[in-house]
Design an enzyme around this catalytic site. Structure first.
Site, short mmCIF file in Angstrom:
data_model
loop_
_atom_site.label_atom_id
_atom_site.label_comp_id
_atom_site.label_asym_id
_atom_site.label_seq_id
_atom_site.Cartn_x
_atom_site.Cartn_y
_atom_site.Cartn_z
N ASN A 23 -5.12 112.06 40.15
CA ASN A 23 -4.54 111.89 38.82
C ASN A 23 -4.63 113.14 37.95
O ASN A 23 -4.08 113.18 36.85
CB ASN A 23 -5.16 110.68 38.12
CG ASN A 23 -4.71 109.38 38.77
OD1 ASN A 23 -3.78 109.38 39.60
ND2 ASN A 23 -5.33 108.28 38.41
N CYS A 121 4.87 97.42 38.65
CA CYS A 121 4.24 97.47 39.97
C CYS A 121 3.20 96.38 40.05
O CYS A 121 3.08 95.57 39.15
CB CYS A 121 3.64 98.84 40.25
SG CYS A 121 2.10 99.14 39.42
N ARG A 126 3.89 98.30 33.24
CA ARG A 126 3.89 99.77 33.14
C ARG A 126 5.08 100.35 32.38
O ARG A 126 5.90 101.09 32.92
CB ARG A 126 3.78 100.39 34.53
CG ARG A 126 2.59 99.87 35.30
CD ARG A 126 2.24 100.68 36.49
NE ARG A 126 1.53 101.88 36.15
CZ ARG A 126 0.79 102.58 37.00
NH1 ARG A 126 0.70 102.18 38.23
NH2 ARG A 126 0.17 103.66 36.62
N ASP A 311 -9.76 101.98 37.06
CA ASP A 311 -9.57 102.35 38.47
C ASP A 311 -10.83 102.13 39.32
O ASP A 311 -10.80 102.36 40.53
CB ASP A 311 -9.09 103.81 38.57
CG ASP A 311 -7.70 103.99 37.98
OD1 ASP A 311 -7.01 102.97 37.79
OD2 ASP A 311 -7.32 105.14 37.69
N ARG A 403 -2.50 106.54 49.52
CA ARG A 403 -1.96 107.17 48.31
C ARG A 403 -3.05 107.91 47.54
O ARG A 403 -2.75 108.88 46.84
CB ARG A 403 -1.35 106.11 47.39
CG ARG A 403 -0.13 105.44 47.98
CD ARG A 403 0.49 104.50 46.98
NE ARG A 403 0.69 105.19 45.71
CZ ARG A 403 0.88 104.59 44.56
NH1 ARG A 403 0.90 103.29 44.48
NH2 ARG A 403 1.05 105.30 43.46
N1 EPU Z 1 1.48 101.68 27.93
C1 EPU Z 1 2.46 101.30 27.06
N2 EPU Z 1 3.53 102.13 26.85
C2 EPU Z 1 3.62 103.34 27.45
C3 EPU Z 1 2.61 103.74 28.33
C4 EPU Z 1 1.55 102.89 28.56
O1 EPU Z 1 2.40 100.20 26.52
O2 EPU Z 1 4.61 104.05 27.19
C5 EPU Z 1 0.33 100.81 28.19
C6 EPU Z 1 0.27 100.33 29.65
O3 EPU Z 1 1.07 99.18 29.85
C7 EPU Z 1 -1.20 100.06 29.84
C8 EPU Z 1 -1.87 101.10 28.93
O4 EPU Z 1 -0.86 101.55 28.03
O5 EPU Z 1 -1.53 98.79 29.40
C9 EPU Z 1 -2.46 102.29 29.64
O6 EPU Z 1 -1.51 102.85 30.54
P1 EPU Z 1 -1.47 104.41 30.85
O7 EPU Z 1 -0.16 104.93 30.37
O8 EPU Z 1 -2.70 105.07 30.36
O9 EPU Z 1 -1.46 104.41 32.44
P2 EPU Z 1 -0.73 105.48 33.34
O10 EPU Z 1 -0.72 106.77 32.64
O11 EPU Z 1 0.54 104.92 33.84
C10 EPU Z 1 -2.88 106.37 34.54
C11 EPU Z 1 -3.35 106.48 35.96
C12 EPU Z 1 -3.68 105.10 36.49
C13 EPU Z 1 -4.77 104.49 35.60
C14 EPU Z 1 -4.31 104.48 34.13
C15 EPU Z 1 -5.39 104.01 33.17
C16 EPU Z 1 -2.15 108.44 36.73
C17 EPU Z 1 -1.10 109.01 37.61
N3 EPU Z 1 -2.30 107.10 36.76
O12 EPU Z 1 -1.73 105.54 34.59
O13 EPU Z 1 -4.21 105.28 37.80
O14 EPU Z 1 -5.06 103.17 35.98
O15 EPU Z 1 -3.91 105.80 33.73
O16 EPU Z 1 -6.52 104.82 33.26
O17 EPU Z 1 -2.86 109.17 36.05
C18 EPU Z 1 -4.76 104.67 40.01
O18 EPU Z 1 -5.04 105.86 40.23
O19 EPU Z 1 -5.07 103.74 40.80
C19 EPU Z 1 -4.04 104.32 38.77
C20 EPU Z 1 -3.34 103.21 38.64
#
Ligand code: EPU
Length: 423
Positions: A23, A121, A126, A311, A403
């Protein structure tokens, strides 16, 4: 479909070289788009998500060449003088939602792009609404059509003040990358504070960006006219480290986690594991995690850094299945991240779910069973449960594990534990 056979009743005892963080590596690869003369990234973990991001970059016209350093790490050279394509296609984005990370860099450098909408997903809906709102605040025109985000900023993006209503990791990363080449100053408030964001900001600064406040909830960026080649080594994977620490706890063993300052990277997790079942000792370039003699029940809720990482929720749940009492888990980040519960239950776990909360009643033992991985972190939670179970466990849909966990069977073998891949 590939499966993993896990032999029950094994004890983890050894040393694990922790790889670079998936990440952290994914946004860093996307940041190559911002450079006028390429980017060299070291300590990239050889994982299928990384191959997907490299394929996406190549589709856009970035030339990526990889050289393997060892089984656990590679160096990726990105050549980025000019891109030929500005569309991130559905065929790639559907494989990996982090593909959305090319949106900010493409738009700020080239003034237009289209990126397929990632969709939901297994762990939740998301949404990316905050990525889009932030870019609009910086002057982008966004249209959603035919499943794609069409973004345009004809005369470039401009700096803006933007407050995230909820903390988002990739949302913060996208806006950070957009802001470095925007005209003027940007302030991101309620920005995510994850170490992977600090890593991205540090690399961008090495490329010539002017970012301050990374690691706090207010990031300030002064836009610059161009970024240049640098060489950068990716941060160690705190989630992989936490997962192997749990492997030591659930098998009543011990593991040396090598490669980083894990106390700093996993503060709340370490505190909770000390309460539950592990003793930690500082060792050169790492941390030793030792079984403390019992698995006590704990209560925790997942929340953004520095709190307990979502995570590591599934893996911790596997451990708590064998605790001496009742634990409560509140999953505050993802609305559907309990898919592993049904699979753990097939192995004899006693777990009930009510909304975002899971109650785990410790049982005396788990039994091996055929189970199915439902997402990346869930996949390793089943391997962990299998290591501690009586009898063998066969975990299906191992592509989820590929992954995000580099060379899992090799690293487990380094700890004296055998699992076999079944083709
Ligand atoms: N959210 C919104 N609107 C947005 C973006 C996010 O409502 O525009 C909400 C999401 O629905 C969620 C929360 O905000 O409830 C947090 O989501 P975030 O955007 O932080 O997640 P992400 O950036 O999509 C990354 C990691 C995930 C990890 C999360 C939380 C990466 C590539 N992925 O996802 O990693 O769970 O942050 O820490 O950095 C994993 O590695 O297994 C994984 C899923």
């Amino acid at each position: 479909m590939e499966k993993i056979r896990v032999y029950g009743g094994q004890r983890v005892d050894g040393r694990v070289q922790i790889s670079g963080a998936k990440n952290a590596a994914l946004p860093l690869l996307a940041a190559a788009i911002l450079s006028e003369d390429g980017l060299t990234l070291k300590n990239i973990p050889p994982l299928s998500d990384i191959s997907t991001m490299m394929l996406l970059l190549e589709t856009l016209g970035v030339e990526c060449s990889r050289s393997d350093v060892d089984d656990y790490s590679m160096t990726v050279d990105c050549e980025t003088n000019s891109l030929s394509n500005f569309t991130a296609p559905y065929e790639i984005v559907k494989k990996m939602r982090a593909s959305i990370l090319v949106l900010g860099p493409l738009l700020t450098r080239y003034g237009h792009c289209s990126v397929s909408l990632p969709g939901g997903c297994a762990i939740g809906v998301r949404p990316i609404d905050l990525h889009l709102k932030g870019l609009e605040a910086m002057g982008a025109q966004i249209d959603l059509k035919d499943g794609y985000v069409y973004a345009e900023a004809k005369s470039g993006l401009h700096g803006a003040e933007f407050e995230f209503p909820v903390s988002t990791v990739t949302g913060t990363e996208n806006l950070l990358m957009a802001a470095v080449l925007a005209n003027g100053d940007t302030v991101l408030r309620n920005a995510a504070r994850e170490p992977e964001i600090v890593d991205l900001a540090n690399c961008l600064n090495k490329m010539g960006a002017r970012i301050e406040g990374q690691g706090t909830s207010e990031i300030r960026i002064v836009g610059v006219s161009g970024l240049h080649h640098t060489e950068y080594s990716v941060l160690v994977d705190r989630i992989e480290a936490g997962t192997y620490a749990i492997a030591a706890a659930i098998t009543k063993g011990q593991v040396d986690l090598i490669g980083g300052d894990f106390r700093k990277l996993l503060p709340t997790f370490i505190e909770k594991m000390e309460e539950c079942s592990l003793i930690f000792e500082d060792i050169p370039n790492g941390l030793r995690a030792k079984y403390a003699g019992e698995i006590r029940p704990i209560d925790f809720q997942t929340a953004p850094f520095p709190n307990f990482p979502t995570d590591l929720q599934a893996q911790t749940m596997a451990l708590l299945c064998l605790s001496s009492g009742r634990s409560l888990i509140d999953e505050k980040i993802w609305e559907n991240r309990f898919m592993h519960v049904a699979e753990l239950s097939r192995m004899g776990a006693k777990i009930s779910i009510s909304g975002s909360r899971a109650t785990v009643e410790g049982v005396d033992h788990l039994v091996g069973a055929p189970v199915m991985a439902t997402d990346l972190r869930a996949s390793f939670s089943l391997v962990l449960a299998g290591l501690a179970a009586q009898g063998d466990t066969v975990v299906d849909r191992v592509y989820h594990l590929n992954r995000g966990y580099c060379c899992a069977e090799k690293k487990l073998a380094d700890c004296g534990v055998r699992v076999d891949r079944i083709k």
